[in-house]
Write a protein that holds these residues in place. Structure first.
Motif, PDB file in Angstrom:
ATOM      1  N   LEU A  12      37.234  39.383  49.802  1.00 52.80           N
ATOM      2  CA  LEU A  12      38.117  38.250  49.524  1.00 52.80           C
ATOM      3  C   LEU A  12      38.539  38.219  48.057  1.00 52.80           C
ATOM      4  O   LEU A  12      39.688  37.892  47.741  1.00 52.80           O
ATOM      5  N   LEU A  13      37.628  38.579  47.167  1.00 53.52           N
ATOM      6  CA  LEU A  13      37.983  38.647  45.748  1.00 53.52           C
ATOM      7  C   LEU A  13      39.016  39.729  45.488  1.00 53.52           C
ATOM      8  O   LEU A  13      39.878  39.590  44.612  1.00 53.52           O
ATOM      9  N   ALA A  14      38.942  40.809  46.247  1.00 52.80           N
ATOM     10  CA  ALA A  14      39.767  41.988  45.983  1.00 52.80           C
ATOM     11  C   ALA A  14      41.163  41.908  46.584  1.00 52.80           C
ATOM     12  O   ALA A  14      42.020  42.729  46.245  1.00 52.80           O
ATOM     13  N   TYR A  15      41.391  40.948  47.489  1.00 54.87           N
ATOM     14  CA  TYR A  15      42.705  40.828  48.130  1.00 54.87           C
ATOM     15  C   TYR A  15      43.454  39.614  47.584  1.00 54.87           C
ATOM     16  O   TYR A  15      42.879  38.531  47.452  1.00 54.87           O
ATOM     17  N   ASP A  16      44.734  39.798  47.284  1.00 55.37           N
ATOM     18  CA  ASP A  16      45.560  38.699  46.809  1.00 55.37           C
ATOM     19  C   ASP A  16      45.751  37.672  47.923  1.00 55.37           C
ATOM     20  O   ASP A  16      46.107  38.032  49.050  1.00 55.37           O
ATOM     21  N   ASP A  17      45.520  36.409  47.610  1.00 50.85           N
ATOM     22  CA  ASP A  17      45.585  35.357  48.630  1.00 50.85           C
ATOM     23  C   ASP A  17      46.970  35.245  49.265  1.00 50.85           C
ATOM     24  O   ASP A  17      47.080  34.990  50.475  1.00 50.85           O
ATOM     25  N   ALA A  22      45.453  44.521  48.718  1.00 52.23           N
ATOM     26  CA  ALA A  22      44.328  44.825  47.833  1.00 52.23           C
ATOM     27  C   ALA A  22      44.821  44.935  46.395  1.00 52.23           C
ATOM     28  O   ALA A  22      45.892  45.494  46.130  1.00 52.23           O
ATOM     29  N   THR A  23      44.045  44.398  45.470  1.00 54.23           N
ATOM     30  CA  THR A  23      44.418  44.415  44.058  1.00 54.23           C
ATOM     31  C   THR A  23      43.635  45.456  43.270  1.00 54.23           C
ATOM     32  O   THR A  23      43.698  45.462  42.041  1.00 54.23           O
ATOM     33  N   TYR A 123      46.721  40.936  54.586  1.00 61.17           N
ATOM     34  CA  TYR A 123      45.726  39.951  55.013  1.00 61.17           C
ATOM     35  C   TYR A 123      45.751  38.722  54.117  1.00 61.17           C
ATOM     36  O   TYR A 123      44.817  38.484  53.351  1.00 61.17           O
ATOM     37  N   PRO A 124      46.810  37.917  54.194  1.00 55.57           N
ATOM     38  CA  PRO A 124      46.850  36.686  53.397  1.00 55.57           C
ATOM     39  C   PRO A 124      45.794  35.687  53.849  1.00 55.57           C
ATOM     40  O   PRO A 124      45.369  35.673  55.005  1.00 55.57           O
ATOM     41  N   THR A 125      45.383  34.854  52.913  1.00 58.07           N
ATOM     42  CA  THR A 125      44.317  33.882  53.165  1.00 58.07           C
ATOM     43  C   THR A 125      44.815  32.729  54.041  1.00 58.07           C
ATOM     44  O   THR A 125      45.914  32.211  53.849  1.00 58.07           O
TER      45      THR A 125
END
Length: 225
Positions: A12-17, A22-23, A123-125
Motif C-alpha cells: 500500500l505504501l508503494a502504490y499511488d493511491d 507502483a512508485t 490498483y487505486p485505493t
C-alpha cells in the motif's frame, strides 16, 4: 495472526493511491514482499535464523493462507539462506497480495488496454484507512525518538532497506532526515548490529531474522545511487 500483514502494508505504501501504479522498481518491491512474508513468520514464532539458514521451529499454521503456504514450503525443503529464500519467493507474491487487498475492498483492480492489446492493471485505493494507519505509525516512529514496537520497527527497517523514503512523500532534506531516523530505529532494535539483541526490546529470534533479510535484500539491490 491478526491485523494487516507487513507485506500488505509495504504494498500500500508503494502504490499511488490515485493512479494505482507502483512508485518504486518492481524488483525492489518483489524482494520486499518476500522479506515481509518471512518476517511475518518470524513475528509469529514460526521460523528462526540459525547457522546461516532460515529454519522452521513451529509448523503450526498461522491462519493466513499465503503466509502458511510459505511456511509449508520452508518446512518441506532443505535449509536455505535468507538470500536464497527472497529470490525463491519473490515471483508472483505481489499479484497474490494485490488480489487479497482487492478481495478485502482496500484497493480495486482497473484493467486497461494499451496499444489495443497490452493489458495494464492499476490498483487505486478504495478504503484509505489501512494505509492511513500504516503511515501514522511510521510518522510517529520517525518523530518520536523512541523505539517503536517490533512490528513497526521491522516495517521501518524494510522501508529503509528498500529505499522507500519517496513513498512516504519525502524529498530532499526531509528524506535524508527520515533515512537517518529509519536507520536509527533499525539499529536501536538490533536489526543492523548497532545494539546487542540482548539489550533490544525486540525478541532476539525476530531480530536475527530481520537483520539477515535486511542484508540479503540490500545486497540484491546493489549499491545506492
Amino acid at each position: 495472526m491478526t491485523g494487516v500483514a507487513l507485506a500488505e502494508e509495504l504494498l500500500l505504501l508503494a502504490y499511488d493511491d490515485e493512479t494505482g501504479k507502483a512508485t518504486m522498481p518492481r524488483i525492489s518491491l518483489d524482494l520486499g514482499m518476500a522479506a515481509a512474508v518471512l518476517i511475518e513468520l518470524a513475528l509469529a514464532g514460526r521460523i528462526v535464523y540459525s547457522e546461516g539458514s532460515l529454519v522452521v521451529v513451529d509448523s503450526t499454521p498461522t491462519g493466513e493462507p499465503l503466509v502458511d503456504g510459505v511456511l509449508a514450503r520452508i518446512a518441506a525443503d532443505t535449509p536455505h539462506s535468507p538470500s536464497s529464500w527472497v529470490q525463491r519467493l519473490r515471483h508472483g507474491l505481489r499479484d497474490r497480495i494485490l488480489g487479497d487487498l482487492c478481495a478485502q475492498g482496500v484497493v480495486r483492480d482497473v484493467d486497461e488496454t494499451e496499444l489495443g492489446f497490452i493489458h495494464v492493471h492499476r490498483y487505486p485505493t478504495v478504503d484509505p484507512e489501512v494505509e492511513a494507519d500504516t503511515r501514522r505509525r511510521l510518522a510517529e516512529a520517525l518523530a518520536d525518538g523512541q523505539l517503536p514496537d517490533e512490528r513497526t520497527a521491522a516495517l521501518a527497517t524494510l522501508v529503509a532497506v528498500l529505499r522507500m523514503e519517496p513513498a512516504l512523500g519525502l524529498t530532499g532534506d526531509a528524506a535524508r532526515d527520515a533515512r537517518r531516523r529509519l536507520e536509527e530505529i533499525a539499529g536501536g532494535a538490533g536489526f543492523s548490529g548497532n545494539v546487542s539483541l540482548d539489550d533490544s526490546v525486540v525478541r532476539p529470534s525476530v531480530g536475527l531474522v530481520v537483520a539477515a533479510l535486511g542484508r540479503a535484500v540490500d545486497a540484491a539491490l546493489g549499491p545506492r545511487p
